[in-house]
Design an enzyme around this catalytic site. Structure first.
Site, PDB file in Angstrom:
ATOM      1  CB  SER A   1      -0.862   0.018   1.263  1.00 18.58           C
ATOM      2  OG  SER A   1      -1.531   1.254   1.376  1.00 18.58           O
TER       3      SER A   1
ATOM      4  CE1 TYR B   1      -3.757  -2.276   4.898  1.00 17.91           C
ATOM      5  CE2 TYR B   1      -3.243   0.051   4.598  1.00 17.91           C
ATOM      6  CZ  TYR B   1      -3.641  -1.174   4.073  1.00 17.91           C
ATOM      7  OH  TYR B   1      -3.919  -1.275   2.730  1.00 17.91           O
TER       8      TYR B   1
HETATM    9  N1  LIG Z   1      -8.793  -0.475  -1.557  1.00 21.56           N
HETATM   10  C1  LIG Z   1      -7.817   0.361  -1.249  1.00 21.56           C
HETATM   11  O1  LIG Z   1      -7.998   1.601  -1.180  1.00 21.56           O
HETATM   12  C2  LIG Z   1      -6.430  -0.162  -1.004  1.00 21.56           C
HETATM   13  C3  LIG Z   1      -5.377   0.773  -0.891  1.00 21.56           C
HETATM   14  C4  LIG Z   1      -4.098   0.315  -0.655  1.00 21.56           C
HETATM   15  C5  LIG Z   1      -3.869  -1.054  -0.514  1.00 21.56           C
HETATM   16  N2  LIG Z   1      -4.898  -1.938  -0.611  1.00 21.56           N
HETATM   17  C6  LIG Z   1      -4.613  -3.349  -0.420  1.00 21.56           C
HETATM   18  O2  LIG Z   1      -5.068  -4.080  -1.549  1.00 21.56           O
HETATM   19  C7  LIG Z   1      -5.564  -5.364  -1.135  1.00 21.56           C
HETATM   20  C8  LIG Z   1      -7.014  -5.554  -1.586  1.00 21.56           C
HETATM   21  O3  LIG Z   1      -7.779  -4.457  -1.083  1.00 21.56           O
HETATM   22  P1  LIG Z   1      -9.371  -4.422  -1.196  1.00 21.56           P
HETATM   23  O4  LIG Z   1      -9.783  -3.045  -0.823  1.00 21.56           O
HETATM   24  O5  LIG Z   1      -9.792  -5.026  -2.477  1.00 21.56           O
HETATM   25  O6  LIG Z   1      -9.740  -5.389   0.012  1.00 21.56           O
HETATM   26  P2  LIG Z   1     -11.203  -5.820   0.555  1.00 21.56           P
HETATM   27  O7  LIG Z   1     -12.253  -5.253  -0.329  1.00 21.56           O
HETATM   28  O8  LIG Z   1     -11.229  -5.484   2.008  1.00 21.56           O
HETATM   29  O9  LIG Z   1     -11.180  -7.386   0.376  1.00 21.56           O
HETATM   30  C9  LIG Z   1     -10.291  -8.163   1.089  1.00 21.56           C
HETATM   31  C10 LIG Z   1     -10.821  -9.568   1.132  1.00 21.56           C
HETATM   32  O10 LIG Z   1      -9.882 -10.335   1.906  1.00 21.56           O
HETATM   33  C11 LIG Z   1     -10.631 -11.099   2.828  1.00 21.56           C
HETATM   34  N3  LIG Z   1      -9.835 -11.467   3.993  1.00 21.56           N
HETATM   35  C12 LIG Z   1      -9.664 -10.769   5.143  1.00 21.56           C
HETATM   36  N4  LIG Z   1      -8.933 -11.478   6.007  1.00 21.56           N
HETATM   37  C13 LIG Z   1      -8.647 -12.655   5.399  1.00 21.56           C
HETATM   38  C14 LIG Z   1      -7.949 -13.823   5.803  1.00 21.56           C
HETATM   39  N5  LIG Z   1      -7.422 -13.923   7.019  1.00 21.56           N
HETATM   40  N6  LIG Z   1      -7.847 -14.848   4.922  1.00 21.56           N
HETATM   41  C15 LIG Z   1      -8.393 -14.759   3.689  1.00 21.56           C
HETATM   42  N7  LIG Z   1      -9.081 -13.698   3.254  1.00 21.56           N
HETATM   43  C16 LIG Z   1      -9.209 -12.648   4.106  1.00 21.56           C
HETATM   44  C17 LIG Z   1     -11.785 -10.206   3.217  1.00 21.56           C
HETATM   45  O11 LIG Z   1     -12.829 -10.942   3.836  1.00 21.56           O
HETATM   46  P3  LIG Z   1     -13.726 -10.191   4.972  1.00 21.56           P
HETATM   47  O12 LIG Z   1     -14.398  -9.055   4.243  1.00 21.56           O
HETATM   48  O13 LIG Z   1     -14.645 -11.256   5.446  1.00 21.56           O
HETATM   49  O14 LIG Z   1     -12.770  -9.679   6.020  1.00 21.56           O
HETATM   50  C18 LIG Z   1     -12.185  -9.682   1.830  1.00 21.56           C
HETATM   51  O15 LIG Z   1     -13.017 -10.591   1.172  1.00 21.56           O
HETATM   52  C19 LIG Z   1      -5.400  -5.404   0.388  1.00 21.56           C
HETATM   53  O16 LIG Z   1      -4.181  -6.018   0.728  1.00 21.56           O
HETATM   54  C20 LIG Z   1      -5.361  -3.936   0.770  1.00 21.56           C
HETATM   55  O17 LIG Z   1      -4.680  -3.710   1.990  1.00 21.56           O
HETATM   56  C21 LIG Z   1      -6.179  -1.511  -0.860  1.00 21.56           C
END
Ligand SMILES: NC(=O)c1ccc[n+]([C@@H]2O[C@H](COP(=O)([O-])OP(=O)(O)OC[C@H]3O[C@@H](n4cnc5c(N)ncnc54)[C@H](OP(=O)(O)O)[C@@H]3O)[C@@H](O)[C@H]2O)c1
Length: 255
Positions: A147, A161
């Site tokens: 991130s 985080y």
């Molecule tokens: N979106 C952003 O703005 C952003 C910015 C910078 C970095 N990122 C990074 O990009 C990645 C994807 O982001 P996103 O926003 O698409 O994430 P998201 O929408 O929160 O989706 C993450 C998925 O991972 C699942 N998860 C959580 N804990 C888990 C575990 N222990 N084992 C397996 N699955 C698990 C969640 O399930 P639950 O919902 O049931 O917890 C959810 O289905 C992440 O690493 C995030 O930190 C995102």
């Protein structure tokens, strides 16, 4: 997707955190490019639906329940994939995130442990599970989702985080160094704020608008913005590119 065509026919792509958001988009894109996508997540309902939607469009996809913070759960998932397909070509360590944004002094110890484990230990466990197969194939691609929060501090962030994502970027370098002679590349993507369902729910429309306006390109990131670069890093064309973090942030870190 744009017009660039990637071909992952006959390949197996594992995407963690694939039930929603960026991971779901990546699973669709890998399947569309010919791969067998394995969607690993703990949200069984949405994961099952996401895999079914890919199959309905003619792609190959399976959902597997996998808690990336639990080594037995990771082992079970990877054993099943190897039993079914006998190979792994791409591992996208995408699962991560946080739910509380508190100052360090206010962060409860269990929140610290949970966020570090979800964002950093999960990368270690899933990479560890894939590496023996990659080594025996003499090929493999690991793409870790870090991130912007792990690279720079411009707005308040969750302390565990940011620390975990900085660790993901460091692990990316360490793993790339360890695996370079085995035909395995390891790179990271550091997204800026991306309009996934979770983020849209977390922030008000005004906040989303402001984040977009503050970005040099004038808009917030979309899931689609993360896809092309991930596919490229997973492709044969990227075989000399390893140990790098690509930050997809609309120019935010160039300001
Ligand atoms: N979106 C952003 O703005 C952003 C910015 C910078 C970095 N990122 C990074 O990009 C990645 C994807 O982001 P996103 O926003 O698409 O994430 P998201 O929408 O929160 O989706 C993450 C998925 O991972 C699942 N998860 C959580 N804990 C888990 C575990 N222990 N084992 C397996 N699955 C698990 C969640 O399930 P639950 O919902 O049931 O917890 C959810 O289905 C992440 O690493 C995030 O930190 C995102």
């Amino acid at each position: 997707m744009g017009n660039t065509k990637f071909n992952f026919s006959g390949q197996v792509a594992i995407i963690t955190g694939a039930s929603v958001g960026i991971g779901k988009g990546l699973s669709e894109a890998f399947a569309e490019a010919g791969a067998h996508s394995y969607l690993l997540d703990i949200d069984d309902e949405k994961g099952g639906e996401a895999a079914e939607a890919i199959r309905a469009k003619g792609g190959r996809a399976d959902y597997i329940h996998c808690d990336i913070t639990s080594s037995p759960s990771v082992k079970e998932a990877f054993d099943r994939i190897l039993a079914e397909d006998g190979r792994i070509d791409v591992l996208v360590n995408n699962a991560g995130g946080f739910s509380m944004q508190l100052a360090t002094v206010d962060t409860p110890e269990d929140e610290w442990d949970q966020v570090i484990t979800r964002n950093l230990k999960g990368v270690y466990l899933c990479s560890k599970a894939a590496i023996p197969t990659f080594k025996s194939q003499k090929s493999g691609r690991i793409i870790n989702f870090g991130s912007v929060a792990g690279l720079a501090t411009q707005v308040p962030s969750s302390p565990p985080y940011a620390a975990a994502k900085a660790g993901v970027h460091a692990m990316t370098r360490v793993l790339s160094f360890e695996l370079a002679r085995d035909g395995i590349t390891v790179n990271a993507i550091a997204p800026g704020t991306t309009a996934t369902e979770r983020v849209v729910k977390l922030r008000s429309p005004e906040q989303m608008k402001k984040i977009g306006e503050n970005s040099p390109v004038g808009r917030i990131g979309e899931v689609e913005d993360m896809i092309g670069c991930t596919l490229f890093l997973a492709s044969d064309e990227a075989s000399y590119l390893t140990g790098q973090t690509v930050s997809i942030n609309g120019g935010r870190l160039a300001v």
